[in-house]
Design a protein around this motif. Structure first.
Motif, PDB file in Angstrom:
ATOM      1  N   THR A  15      16.235  28.085 -22.301  1.00 22.67           N
ATOM      2  CA  THR A  15      16.609  28.923 -23.442  1.00 22.67           C
ATOM      3  C   THR A  15      17.883  29.688 -23.107  1.00 22.67           C
ATOM      4  O   THR A  15      18.820  29.741 -23.911  1.00 22.67           O
ATOM      5  N   ARG A  16      17.919  30.253 -21.902  1.00 23.61           N
ATOM      6  CA  ARG A  16      19.114  30.984 -21.478  1.00 23.61           C
ATOM      7  C   ARG A  16      20.330  30.064 -21.454  1.00 23.61           C
ATOM      8  O   ARG A  16      21.452  30.496 -21.717  1.00 23.61           O
ATOM      9  N   ALA A  17      20.112  28.795 -21.166  1.00 21.51           N
ATOM     10  CA  ALA A  17      21.218  27.827 -21.113  1.00 21.51           C
ATOM     11  C   ALA A  17      21.581  27.299 -22.498  1.00 21.51           C
ATOM     12  O   ALA A  17      22.528  26.519 -22.633  1.00 21.51           O
ATOM     13  N   GLY A  18      20.833  27.714 -23.514  1.00 23.51           N
ATOM     14  CA  GLY A  18      21.172  27.310 -24.895  1.00 23.51           C
ATOM     15  C   GLY A  18      20.537  26.007 -25.345  1.00 23.51           C
ATOM     16  O   GLY A  18      20.966  25.414 -26.327  1.00 23.51           O
ATOM     17  N   PHE A  19      19.476  25.560 -24.634  1.00 24.25           N
ATOM     18  CA  PHE A  19      18.890  24.254 -24.962  1.00 24.25           C
ATOM     19  C   PHE A  19      17.484  24.341 -25.535  1.00 24.25           C
ATOM     20  O   PHE A  19      16.730  23.385 -25.475  1.00 24.25           O
ATOM     21  N   ASP A  20      17.136  25.491 -26.113  1.00 23.42           N
ATOM     22  CA  ASP A  20      15.776  25.607 -26.655  1.00 23.42           C
ATOM     23  C   ASP A  20      15.525  24.605 -27.777  1.00 23.42           C
ATOM     24  O   ASP A  20      14.401  24.194 -28.009  1.00 23.42           O
ATOM     25  N   LYS A  21      16.593  24.185 -28.492  1.00 23.28           N
ATOM     26  CA  LYS A  21      16.406  23.219 -29.589  1.00 23.28           C
ATOM     27  C   LYS A  21      16.373  21.776 -29.085  1.00 23.28           C
ATOM     28  O   LYS A  21      15.571  20.976 -29.563  1.00 23.28           O
ATOM     29  N   ASN A  22      17.231  21.434 -28.149  1.00 17.21           N
ATOM     30  CA  ASN A  22      17.370  20.036 -27.731  1.00 17.21           C
ATOM     31  C   ASN A  22      16.317  19.580 -26.729  1.00 17.21           C
ATOM     32  O   ASN A  22      16.057  18.392 -26.623  1.00 17.21           O
ATOM     33  N   VAL A  23      15.776  20.534 -25.974  1.00 22.86           N
ATOM     34  CA  VAL A  23      14.891  20.137 -24.875  1.00 22.86           C
ATOM     35  C   VAL A  23      13.437  20.458 -25.209  1.00 22.86           C
ATOM     36  O   VAL A  23      13.100  21.551 -25.631  1.00 22.86           O
ATOM     37  N   GLN A  24      12.602  19.459 -24.995  1.00 24.58           N
ATOM     38  CA  GLN A  24      11.174  19.607 -25.216  1.00 24.58           C
ATOM     39  C   GLN A  24      10.471  19.453 -23.863  1.00 24.58           C
ATOM     40  O   GLN A  24      10.621  18.414 -23.220  1.00 24.58           O
ATOM     41  N   ILE A  25       9.708  20.473 -23.463  1.00 22.75           N
ATOM     42  CA  ILE A  25       8.946  20.372 -22.211  1.00 22.75           C
ATOM     43  C   ILE A  25       7.517  20.004 -22.566  1.00 22.75           C
ATOM     44  O   ILE A  25       6.888  20.672 -23.383  1.00 22.75           O
ATOM     45  N   ARG A  26       7.009  18.933 -21.990  1.00 30.74           N
ATOM     46  CA  ARG A  26       5.607  18.563 -22.221  1.00 30.74           C
ATOM     47  C   ARG A  26       4.812  18.826 -20.952  1.00 30.74           C
ATOM     48  O   ARG A  26       5.098  18.235 -19.900  1.00 30.74           O
ATOM     49  N   VAL A  27       3.820  19.687 -21.079  1.00 31.33           N
ATOM     50  CA  VAL A  27       3.027  20.078 -19.921  1.00 31.33           C
ATOM     51  C   VAL A  27       1.826  19.154 -19.791  1.00 31.33           C
ATOM     52  O   VAL A  27       1.122  18.884 -20.765  1.00 31.33           O
ATOM     53  N   GLY A  28       1.622  18.673 -18.578  1.00 35.13           N
ATOM     54  CA  GLY A  28       0.502  17.778 -18.306  1.00 35.13           C
ATOM     55  C   GLY A  28       0.907  16.779 -17.253  1.00 35.13           C
ATOM     56  O   GLY A  28       2.102  16.664 -16.929  1.00 35.13           O
ATOM     57  N   LYS A  29      -0.068  16.090 -16.701  1.00 35.14           N
ATOM     58  CA  LYS A  29       0.260  15.054 -15.717  1.00 35.14           C
ATOM     59  C   LYS A  29       1.034  13.946 -16.433  1.00 35.14           C
ATOM     60  O   LYS A  29       0.616  13.487 -17.509  1.00 35.14           O
ATOM     61  N   ALA A  30       2.128  13.511 -15.837  1.00 35.70           N
ATOM     62  CA  ALA A  30       2.996  12.544 -16.509  1.00 35.70           C
ATOM     63  C   ALA A  30       2.255  11.249 -16.838  1.00 35.70           C
ATOM     64  O   ALA A  30       2.560  10.606 -17.844  1.00 35.70           O
ATOM     65  N   LEU A  31       1.260  10.892 -16.015  1.00 31.49           N
ATOM     66  CA  LEU A  31       0.525   9.652 -16.326  1.00 31.49           C
ATOM     67  C   LEU A  31      -0.298   9.805 -17.600  1.00 31.49           C
ATOM     68  O   LEU A  31      -0.748   8.808 -18.172  1.00 31.49           O
ATOM     69  N   GLU A  32      -0.498  11.071 -18.055  1.00 35.55           N
ATOM     70  CA  GLU A  32      -1.166  11.296 -19.347  1.00 35.55           C
ATOM     71  C   GLU A  32      -0.171  11.492 -20.477  1.00 35.55           C
ATOM     72  O   GLU A  32      -0.408  11.058 -21.604  1.00 35.55           O
ATOM     73  N   THR A  33       0.949  12.157 -20.201  1.00 30.71           N
ATOM     74  CA  THR A  33       1.913  12.424 -21.281  1.00 30.71           C
ATOM     75  C   THR A  33       2.795  11.201 -21.577  1.00 30.71           C
ATOM     76  O   THR A  33       3.257  11.046 -22.711  1.00 30.71           O
ATOM     77  N   LEU A  34       2.993  10.327 -20.601  1.00 30.70           N
ATOM     78  CA  LEU A  34       3.832   9.141 -20.850  1.00 30.70           C
ATOM     79  C   LEU A  34       3.213   8.204 -21.901  1.00 30.70           C
ATOM     80  O   LEU A  34       3.923   7.775 -22.825  1.00 30.70           O
TER      81      LEU A  34
END
Ligand code: SAH
Ligand code: DHB
Ligand code: MG
Length: 222
Positions: A103-122
């Protein structure tokens, strides 16, 4: 040659080739304040990833392993205004620090963080069947790198680029007797690349302030 020399040279190159960057400095300070491990890519490596993504003209980027979002900021800076970056992180605490940094870097709109083990979120990402990713950076738990590579191939298109961090591990990757599960993970990944005709790959050893390690860099060709 030793790490002291490599660190000095990193400092020399960075002082000449890079400009002061308060946003990235603030991100590293926030990571430290939150006690995150200092295992982000180095500044020169971050800029290398940024340049690769820019050269490729990436509009949709995927990162596996966010930590505090240091590499994420470098990559997001390669995006056009309407570009998208999805980054996957298992630890809620890391994701929260990353969110503030992004957010401080100005990317709150472009970047989506998905929380969880990657083998589940992929698989969830794949089910959404959005457009393919143009660029994937794999930098999470090393044991699962072969599986992440397989997902990366599924989620990309011919012309996409896939970069994998921490492949060389002070040279241990060439030790076929290694008992380190993280190095074994990287060896399984390398064997998977060998069997995957859809990518053209190379390996690049690196030294610097982070010691001796390396990247595998690939282009999806079919
Ligand atoms: N790319 C970051 C560094 C990532 S460190 C940078 O260079 O700035 C590796 C990250 O992967 C850690 O934050 C760790 O919590 C996360 N991770 C570990 N196992 C994971 C998993 N199974 N799924 C998603 N993220 C994972
Ligand atoms: C480790 C992880 C990383 O992604 C990295 O770049 C360096 C070290 C680690 O888990 O030790
Ligand atoms: Mg790494």
């Amino acid at each position: 040659m030793n790490k002291e020399t490599w660190t000095q040279v990193d400092g020399y190159l960075a002082s000449r080739l890079m400009t002061d960057d308060p946003v990235l400095a603030a991100a590293l300070a926030a990571n430290k304040a939150a006690d995150l491990p200092a295992i982000d890519v180095s500044p020169l490596q971050g800029k290398f990833l940024h340049l690769l993504a820019s050269l490729q003209g990436a509009r949709r980027l995927l990162e596996i392993g966010t930590l505090g979002g240091y590499s994420t900021i470098w990559l997001a800076r390669a995006l056009p205004k309407d570009g998208v970056l999805v980054t996957l992180e298992a630890e809620e605490r890391h994701a929260q620090v990353a969110k503030a940094n992004l957010t401080r870097a100005g990317f709150d709109k472009n970047v989506q963080i998905r929380v969880g083990k990657a083998l589940e979120t992929l698989p969830q990402l794949a089910d959404e069947s959005k457009e393919p990713f143009d660029f994937v950076f794999i930098d999470a738990d090393k044991e699962n790198t072969a599986a992440y590579f397989s997902w990366a191939v599924k989620l990309t298109r011919p012309g996409s680029v896939i970069v994998v961090d921490n492949v060389v591990r002070t040279g241990e990757v060439a030790n076929l007797q290694t008992e380190d599960p993280r190095v074994q993970g990287m060896q399984r990944f390398i064997e998977a690349v060998k069997k995957e005709p859809r990518v053209s790959a190379t390996g690049l050893q690196t030294v610097g302030m982070k010691g001796y390690d390396g990247f595998v860099i690939m282009r999806v060709i079919s």
